[in-house]
Design a protein around this motif. Sequence first.
Motif, PDB file in Angstrom:
ATOM      1  N   LEU A   1      62.403  23.888  75.947  1.00 35.95           N
ATOM      2  CA  LEU A   1      62.038  22.564  75.419  1.00 35.95           C
ATOM      3  C   LEU A   1      61.880  22.556  73.904  1.00 35.95           C
ATOM      4  O   LEU A   1      62.260  21.595  73.238  1.00 35.95           O
ATOM      5  N   ILE A   2      61.317  23.624  73.355  1.00 30.97           N
ATOM      6  CA  ILE A   2      61.049  23.626  71.917  1.00 30.97           C
ATOM      7  C   ILE A   2      62.349  23.527  71.116  1.00 30.97           C
ATOM      8  O   ILE A   2      62.457  22.727  70.178  1.00 30.97           O
TER       9      ILE A   2
ATOM     10  N   VAL B   1      63.653  19.964  71.479  1.00 28.43           N
ATOM     11  CA  VAL B   1      62.935  18.994  70.642  1.00 28.43           C
ATOM     12  C   VAL B   1      63.282  19.191  69.166  1.00 28.43           C
ATOM     13  O   VAL B   1      63.488  18.226  68.434  1.00 28.43           O
ATOM     14  N   ARG B   2      63.374  20.462  68.753  1.00 27.33           N
ATOM     15  CA  ARG B   2      63.730  20.743  67.366  1.00 27.33           C
ATOM     16  C   ARG B   2      65.092  20.124  67.047  1.00 27.33           C
ATOM     17  O   ARG B   2      65.280  19.518  65.996  1.00 27.33           O
TER      18      ARG B   2
ATOM     19  N   MET C   1      64.605  16.271  66.867  1.00 26.98           N
ATOM     20  CA  MET C   1      63.878  15.808  65.679  1.00 26.98           C
ATOM     21  C   MET C   1      64.730  15.987  64.425  1.00 26.98           C
ATOM     22  O   MET C   1      64.616  15.206  63.487  1.00 26.98           O
TER      23      MET C   1
ATOM     24  N   GLU D   1      53.930  27.460  70.097  1.00 29.65           N
ATOM     25  CA  GLU D   1      55.207  26.756  70.294  1.00 29.65           C
ATOM     26  C   GLU D   1      55.407  25.682  69.231  1.00 29.65           C
ATOM     27  O   GLU D   1      56.521  25.493  68.727  1.00 29.65           O
ATOM     28  N   PHE D   2      54.327  24.978  68.888  1.00 30.03           N
ATOM     29  CA  PHE D   2      54.393  23.904  67.877  1.00 30.03           C
ATOM     30  C   PHE D   2      54.939  24.449  66.559  1.00 30.03           C
ATOM     31  O   PHE D   2      55.744  23.811  65.880  1.00 30.03           O
TER      32      PHE D   2
ATOM     33  N   LYS E   1      57.011  26.677  66.051  1.00 29.59           N
ATOM     34  CA  LYS E   1      58.461  26.961  66.067  1.00 29.59           C
ATOM     35  C   LYS E   1      59.285  25.706  65.769  1.00 29.59           C
ATOM     36  O   LYS E   1      60.488  25.780  65.531  1.00 29.59           O
ATOM     37  N   ILE E   2      58.645  24.544  65.846  1.00 25.93           N
ATOM     38  CA  ILE E   2      59.368  23.285  65.590  1.00 25.93           C
ATOM     39  C   ILE E   2      59.300  22.995  64.093  1.00 25.93           C
ATOM     40  O   ILE E   2      58.261  23.166  63.478  1.00 25.93           O
TER      41      ILE E   2
ATOM     42  N   THR F   1      58.435  20.941  61.859  1.00 29.81           N
ATOM     43  CA  THR F   1      57.732  19.714  61.526  1.00 29.81           C
ATOM     44  C   THR F   1      56.463  20.102  60.779  1.00 29.81           C
ATOM     45  O   THR F   1      55.855  21.135  61.068  1.00 29.81           O
TER      46      THR F   1
ATOM     47  N   ALA G   1      52.921  20.941  72.974  1.00 29.27           N
ATOM     48  CA  ALA G   1      53.470  21.212  71.638  1.00 29.27           C
ATOM     49  C   ALA G   1      54.537  20.177  71.277  1.00 29.27           C
ATOM     50  O   ALA G   1      54.516  19.590  70.188  1.00 29.27           O
ATOM     51  N   ALA G   2      55.439  19.939  72.205  1.00 29.84           N
ATOM     52  CA  ALA G   2      56.516  18.965  71.952  1.00 29.84           C
ATOM     53  C   ALA G   2      55.931  17.568  71.770  1.00 29.84           C
ATOM     54  O   ALA G   2      56.386  16.800  70.916  1.00 29.84           O
TER      55      ALA G   2
ATOM     56  N   ALA H   1      54.338  17.185  68.360  1.00 28.05           N
ATOM     57  CA  ALA H   1      55.338  17.088  67.293  1.00 28.05           C
ATOM     58  C   ALA H   1      56.062  15.750  67.309  1.00 28.05           C
ATOM     59  O   ALA H   1      56.258  15.120  66.264  1.00 28.05           O
TER      60      ALA H   1
END
Lengths: 164, 421
Positions: free
Chosen positions: A153-154, A157-158, A161, B45-46, B48-49, B51, B145-146, B149
Amino acid sequence: MIQGKVIKYGDNIDTDVIIPARYLNTSDPAELAKHCMEDLDKSFAARVQPGDIIAAGRNFGCGSSREHAPIALKASGISLVIAETFARIFYRNAINIGLPILECPEASRAVADGDQVRVDLNTGRIENLTSGSIYQAEAFPDFMQDIIGSGGLIDYVRGRMGQR
Amino acid sequence: MGMTMTQKILAAHSGQDRVEPGQLIMADLDLVLGNDITTPVAIREFEKINTKTVFDKRRVAIVPDHFTPNKDIKSAEQCRLIRNFAHHHEIENYFEIGRMGIEHALIPEKGLAVPGDVIIGADSHTCTYGALGAFSTGVGSTDMAAGMASGQCWFKVPEAIRFNLNGKLQPWVSGKDVILHIIGQIGVDGALYKSMEFGGAGLAALTMDDRFTMANMAIEAGAKNGIFEVDDKTLAYVKEHSTREYKVYKADEDAGYVRVVNINLSDIRPTVAFPHLPDNTRTIDEVGEITIDQVVIGSCTNGRIQDLRAAARVLKGKKVHSKVRTIIFPATQKIYLQAMREGLLEIFVEAGAAVSTPTCGPCLGGHMGVLGKGERAVATTNRNFVGRMGHPESEVYLASPAVAAASAVTGRISSPEEVVK
């Protein structure tokens, strides 16, 4: 293609037995793996081999939302869980972290502890190499295949976004 | 065909006129929640995004309630991590020890959940806010996490089971008995992937605290969410606790349900779930002689003021049995204070019960009341799985606060009718 030895369990395997809460003061996968399944099956951590497949009955992963449960299974070397049905939070968590799962009541009931099983995740074809039987699991919807294909999922989502 | 409450809320939050059961949607979130066990994994996990920060610092809530006040060094480190994250991202709804409560009692009390919301929480009992007519569901840390974000979450629109409530509860029967009765009837996977929608003429007789308890345990039937029709009691609760705008959704007359279950509240007896599944239920008249070692009254299921009042009605002027430890946990600081002002805490202490600061600790075998080998507890919590409250050979019996308090006095699972004459 996944191939491994089956470890068989029954119905309603809850996340408290997959990883007891007393070990949730850490989220380190290797640490969690040491205690995976211990309240149900003390022999699990000693006998599990990388690539092994869990086959279980109804409502696998019921109870707590702890993502530590699929993390502990994955870190133990479990390559796939086949069940008749999954509890819904566990189902999401497994997809989100990249632990393969398949719903297939026929295979879940028929395979025995110790059987060698080969699975094609793309087609959902499950082959019991010990008995020679073949089963077909339902494929994931395209949307979930996109998440799995993105690497979880990460990453999905990345990607989304980044497009905004 | 019309839509259920859940379909309508999910349609409105995904920019559509209607959605169908089975449809995969991306929905906008009103609140994203986590605790001290699940948030550390979510933060990992957050990060890794790509943002800089959370989608909306007013719409993320973090509550350190599980292994708090910190039970050991590792737990302290997990709390330190989430505290630093909350401060760094200026999360407005971070609730520190001394000002906090068990998340699912605290969030409604703070007015952070209102009718028509879509809420996810990295805790399975996030379904509690369905009592307010919101769509609210538990997820894992990666979904949290998703959600933090992007402000969005994917859902499969659930099918629904409709529970039509009629009649009126008998004395000493509460929402806990109703939901245990229902889970006993449909099973721990009886509502798997589905919405449990509660309504009907009997709703008016259920207090908000009864409804919170019932929605809280929807997950114990495998449900995606539990949701209650909104009535005058709901609106009075919302007006007292929240300044947020809300929207009331009502199921259509011709909404499609996969099953309709009629529940006559008048017929329900105090109900107990035996080890090791919440659907292993018996009425109090069928329990037989079960001696116990410990009683726990509290948790996100039954730590609200009505629950403490029921326990106090039973314990007033009585003593806890000499072989029983009784631990009582008001679910939030506000409830603690209220219980103190009403004299309930005095009744508990005089009876020989311990009163604790809010924590989830004993419910999941974390701390503050862990069971030893072979020990039995009557608990007002929500799960009685193998090893849930401690040793894998211990046993948990789930019951209402009134039954738990009565059992504390007699030393065996008992009806309050037996203790209060």
